[in-house]
Design a protein around this motif. Structure first.
Motif, mmCIF file in Angstrom:
data_model
loop_
_atom_site.group_PDB
_atom_site.id
_atom_site.type_symbol
_atom_site.label_atom_id
_atom_site.label_comp_id
_atom_site.label_asym_id
_atom_site.label_seq_id
_atom_site.Cartn_x
_atom_site.Cartn_y
_atom_site.Cartn_z
ATOM 1 N N UNK A 199 0.919 -1.098 -0.102
ATOM 2 C CA UNK A 199 0.073 0.025 -0.303
ATOM 3 C C UNK A 199 1.209 1.228 0.261
ATOM 4 N N UNK A 200 0.528 2.250 0.136
ATOM 5 C CA UNK A 200 0.733 4.005 -0.309
ATOM 6 C C UNK A 200 0.660 4.547 1.004
ATOM 7 N N UNK A 201 1.780 5.169 2.202
ATOM 8 C CA UNK A 201 1.965 6.095 2.815
ATOM 9 C C UNK A 201 2.277 7.419 2.427
ATOM 10 N N UNK A 202 1.084 8.109 2.782
ATOM 11 C CA UNK A 202 1.036 9.685 2.042
ATOM 12 C C UNK A 202 0.964 10.425 3.979
ATOM 13 N N UNK A 203 2.605 11.670 3.752
ATOM 14 C CA UNK A 203 3.198 13.019 4.681
ATOM 15 C C UNK A 203 2.430 13.704 4.119
ATOM 16 N N UNK A 204 2.155 14.158 5.101
ATOM 17 C CA UNK A 204 1.545 16.046 4.583
ATOM 18 C C UNK A 204 3.017 16.831 5.397
ATOM 19 N N UNK A 205 3.269 17.978 4.656
ATOM 20 C CA UNK A 205 3.704 19.062 5.674
ATOM 21 C C UNK A 205 4.009 20.368 4.311
ATOM 22 N N UNK A 206 3.517 21.269 5.677
ATOM 23 C CA UNK A 206 3.692 22.171 4.556
ATOM 24 C C UNK A 206 3.314 22.597 3.904
ATOM 25 N N UNK A 207 2.132 22.236 3.404
ATOM 26 C CA UNK A 207 1.230 22.257 2.172
ATOM 27 C C UNK A 207 1.619 20.729 0.820
ATOM 28 N N UNK A 208 2.741 20.764 1.277
ATOM 29 C CA UNK A 208 3.408 19.452 0.702
ATOM 30 C C UNK A 208 3.064 18.172 1.032
ATOM 31 N N UNK A 209 3.591 16.876 0.467
ATOM 32 C CA UNK A 209 3.447 15.516 0.339
ATOM 33 C C UNK A 209 3.817 14.547 0.390
ATOM 34 N N UNK A 210 4.572 14.312 0.933
ATOM 35 C CA UNK A 210 5.446 13.082 0.809
ATOM 36 C C UNK A 210 4.806 11.620 0.812
ATOM 37 N N UNK A 211 4.601 10.227 -0.390
ATOM 38 C CA UNK A 211 4.500 8.864 -0.675
ATOM 39 C C UNK A 211 5.825 8.209 -0.430
ATOM 40 N N UNK A 212 5.283 7.360 0.356
ATOM 41 C CA UNK A 212 6.223 5.952 0.674
ATOM 42 C C UNK A 212 5.422 4.441 0.056
ATOM 43 N N UNK A 213 5.854 4.399 -0.858
ATOM 44 C CA UNK A 213 5.266 2.817 -1.008
ATOM 45 C C UNK A 213 5.417 1.557 -0.138
ATOM 46 N N UNK A 214 4.885 1.403 0.036
ATOM 47 C CA UNK A 214 5.181 0.281 1.455
ATOM 48 C C UNK A 214 4.835 -1.471 1.033
ATOM 49 N N UNK A 215 6.433 -2.092 0.677
ATOM 50 C CA UNK A 215 5.795 -3.146 0.249
ATOM 51 C C UNK A 215 4.946 -4.339 0.927
ATOM 52 N N UNK A 216 4.687 -5.105 0.497
ATOM 53 C CA UNK A 216 3.670 -6.425 1.105
ATOM 54 C C UNK A 216 4.821 -7.251 2.901
ATOM 55 N N UNK A 217 3.841 -7.306 3.211
ATOM 56 C CA UNK A 217 4.301 -7.710 4.891
ATOM 57 C C UNK A 217 3.826 -8.910 5.519
ATOM 58 N N UNK A 218 4.898 -9.779 5.428
ATOM 59 C CA UNK A 218 3.970 -11.266 6.112
ATOM 60 C C UNK A 218 3.804 -10.940 7.291
ATOM 61 N N UNK A 219 2.873 -11.934 8.068
ATOM 62 C CA UNK A 219 2.499 -11.556 9.530
ATOM 63 C C UNK A 219 3.535 -11.593 10.082
ATOM 64 N N UNK A 220 3.642 -10.778 11.686
ATOM 65 C CA UNK A 220 4.504 -10.102 12.630
ATOM 66 C C UNK A 220 5.765 -9.796 11.964
ATOM 67 N N UNK A 221 5.743 -9.250 10.422
ATOM 68 C CA UNK A 221 7.037 -8.691 9.747
ATOM 69 C C UNK A 221 7.067 -7.848 10.181
ATOM 70 N N UNK A 222 7.818 -6.348 9.636
ATOM 71 C CA UNK A 222 8.572 -4.880 10.284
ATOM 72 C C UNK A 222 9.096 -4.291 9.072
ATOM 73 N N UNK A 223 8.524 -3.641 8.964
ATOM 74 C CA UNK A 223 9.618 -2.501 7.914
ATOM 75 C C UNK A 223 10.016 -1.297 8.148
ATOM 76 N N UNK A 224 10.738 -0.548 8.005
ATOM 77 C CA UNK A 224 11.525 0.736 8.290
ATOM 78 C C UNK A 224 11.596 1.370 6.969
#
Length: 380
Positions: free
Chosen positions: A89-114
C-alpha cells in the motif's frame, strides 16, 4: 477507514451503464461486452480495496529542529500484527502544504519494515507534519481505500545561523546610589527569584525548600550585575522589509543572538510587534530564542522601537537593530543613556535614505552573509 471510487472509477462506471443499455437495446454485442468489462473492472477494484489496512504505523521526525535548508528526516515504521499477509500500500505524509508518499511493500504476518524520507526545510517556521494517510488502490486506479493514522508532529525550521563573533559590551545595572535596577537577569551572584526548573539549569541551583513546598522542582534565579548583555531588535513591521529580506533579517538575528547566548551572556530578543524575550544565556536560552525567531512574522506596527525599549528602566550592554536600508532611519540618540553601544544593521542594499541613523553605527549589507561579515569586523 474510507473506501470510495476515484474520479476514474466513477467515469468508468458512468460509461459502463449506457454501453450495456444501448448494446442490449440495439443488439450490439460489442457494446454489451465493453459495458460488461467496464462494470466488472469497477466491481473488481472495489473488491480489491475492500480489505482493511490492519497495520501498526509509527512515524518520528528527527531532528525536530533544524536550520533552514538543512536536512530533516521522517522515519516510518510499519508492522503487520495480523496472521494474514498484508498487501502492499501507499503512505502519504503532509508538511507545509506538500506531500511525501512512501510505497510500503507487502508484509508477512508479524513482519516489520522501516522507511526514511526527507522533509522539506526550505521555509522557516513551525510546520505540522501529518496526519499520515495510508491508502491502497487497485492497479487501474478505479477505487481507493484510505485510512488516516498516527499523530501530528512539529518540525521547527529555524533561521540560518552564520558564524558570528560576540561583542563584549557591558553596562553596570546598578544606579549611582547603589540600588539595583529592575531588570537584573539570571547570573551567578545575587538571588533574584525562585522559579520552576527548565532543562539546562544547574542542579546546584535547586531550591529544595521551595521544591518540597510546591511539589515541583524549583531553582534559584540568580543575577550577576556586571555580566555583559546583548539586546536585538528585529524589524517586523509589514512592508519595511521584502519577504526575502525579512528572511535575511531573521538569519542575522539568529546568528548574533545564538553567538551571544552560547557565550553565556544574557540575550534579549525584541520585535517591533511587541515581543520581548529576555534570556539568561546558555543552551536552553539558545533554543528559546531560535523558537521565537522561527515563528516571527511581519505585521502592522506603529513604530520600530516598541514600548518594551521605550519604557524607562535599566538596560546596558549592546543594542542591535536589524531593519531595512530603504526604511526611514530612526533617531536613536535618546537610547544612548540606556545602552553602551547601538548598531543598526540595514539590509537590502545601500538604500538612499539610510545613510546614517543618529545615535547608532550603521552597517549596510545586501544580505545576511555580508551583514554578519561586517559585524565580525566590528566585533574584532
Amino acid at each position: 477507514m474510507r473506501r470510495r471510487l476515484t474520479g476514474r472509477g466513477v467515469a468508468v462506471l458512468v460509461a459502463a451503464v449506457p454501453l450495456l443499455v444501448f448494446g442490449q437495446w440495439g443488439g450490439y454485442p460489442l457494446l454489451r461486452a465493453l459495458g460488461a468489462v467496464a462494470l466488472v473492472a469497477v466491481l473488481a477494484a472495489v473488491a480489491v480495496t475492500a480489505r482493511g489496512l490492519g497495520v501498526e504505523v509509527r512515524r518520528a521526525v528527527y531532528p525536530d529542529r533544524v536550520e533552514r535548508g538543512s536536512a530533516a528526516l521522517a522515519r516510518l515504521r510499519v508492522r503487520n500484527p495480523g496472521q494474514r499477509r498484508q498487501a502492499a500500500f501507499l503512505a502519504t505524509d503532509g508538511i507545509g502544504g506538500q506531500a511525501q508518499t512512501v510505497s510500503v511493500r507487502a508484509l508477512a504476518p508479524g513482519a516489520e519494515a522501516t522507511y526514511h524520507y526527507e522533509l522539506p526545510t526550505g521555509a522557516r517556521g513551525r510546520h505540522p507534519v501529518g496526519p499520515l494517510t495510508l491508502h491502497r488502490a487497485d492497479p487501474f486506479g478505479l477505487a481507493v481505500n484510505r485510512k488516516p493514522t498516527g499523530e501530528t508532529s512539529d518540525l521547527w525550521v529555524h533561521p540560518r545561523q552564520l558564524p558570528a563573533r560576540v561583542l563584549v559590551s557591558g553596562h553596570p545595572r546598578h544606579h549611582h546610589d547603589g540600588a539595583r535596577t529592575d531588570d537584573a537577569l539570571r547570573g551567578s551572584i545575587d538571588l533574584q527569584d525562585v522559579r520552576e526548573y527548565v532543562p539546562g539549569d544547574e542542579v546546584r541551583h535547586v531550591h529544595w525548600k521551595a521544591t518540597a513546598r510546591t511539589g515541583r522542582l524549583m531553582v534559584r534565579d540568580l543575577v550577576d550585575p556586571e555580566q555583559p548583555r546583548f539586546t536585538l531588535l528585529l524589524d517586523t513591521r509589514a512592508g519595511s522589509l521584502s519577504p526575502a529580506g525579512f528572511e535575511e533579517a531573521a538569519d542575522v538575528a539568529a546568528s548574533l543572538l545564538v553567538a551571544s547566548a552560547r557565550a553565556g551572556h544574557p540575550s534579549r530578543l525584541v520585535t517591533a510587534g511587541g515581543l520581548d524575550l529576555p534570556t539568561p544565556g546558555g543552551l536552553p536560552a539558545t533554543r528559546q530564542l531560535l523558537d521565537e525567531l522561527c515563528q516571527a512574522t511581519q505585521a502592522p506596527a506603529d513604530a520600530l522601537v516598541p514600548p518594551a525599549l521605550s519604557a524607562r528602566g535599566g538596560a546596558g550592554g549592546c543594542l542591535v537593530l536589524v531593519s531595512s536600508a530603504r526604511a526611514e532611519p530612526p533617531a536613536l540618540t535618546w537610547l544612548r543613556d540606556r545602552f553602551d553601544t547601538i548598531f543598526l544593521v540595514a539590509l537590502e542594499g545601500p538604500g538612499p535614505r539610510m545613510a546614517a541613523a543618529p545615535g547608532a553605527r550603521v552597517l549596510l549589507a545586501a544580505d545576511a552573509v555580508q551583514a554578519v561579515r561586517l559585524w565580525n569586523e566590528v566585533a574584532g
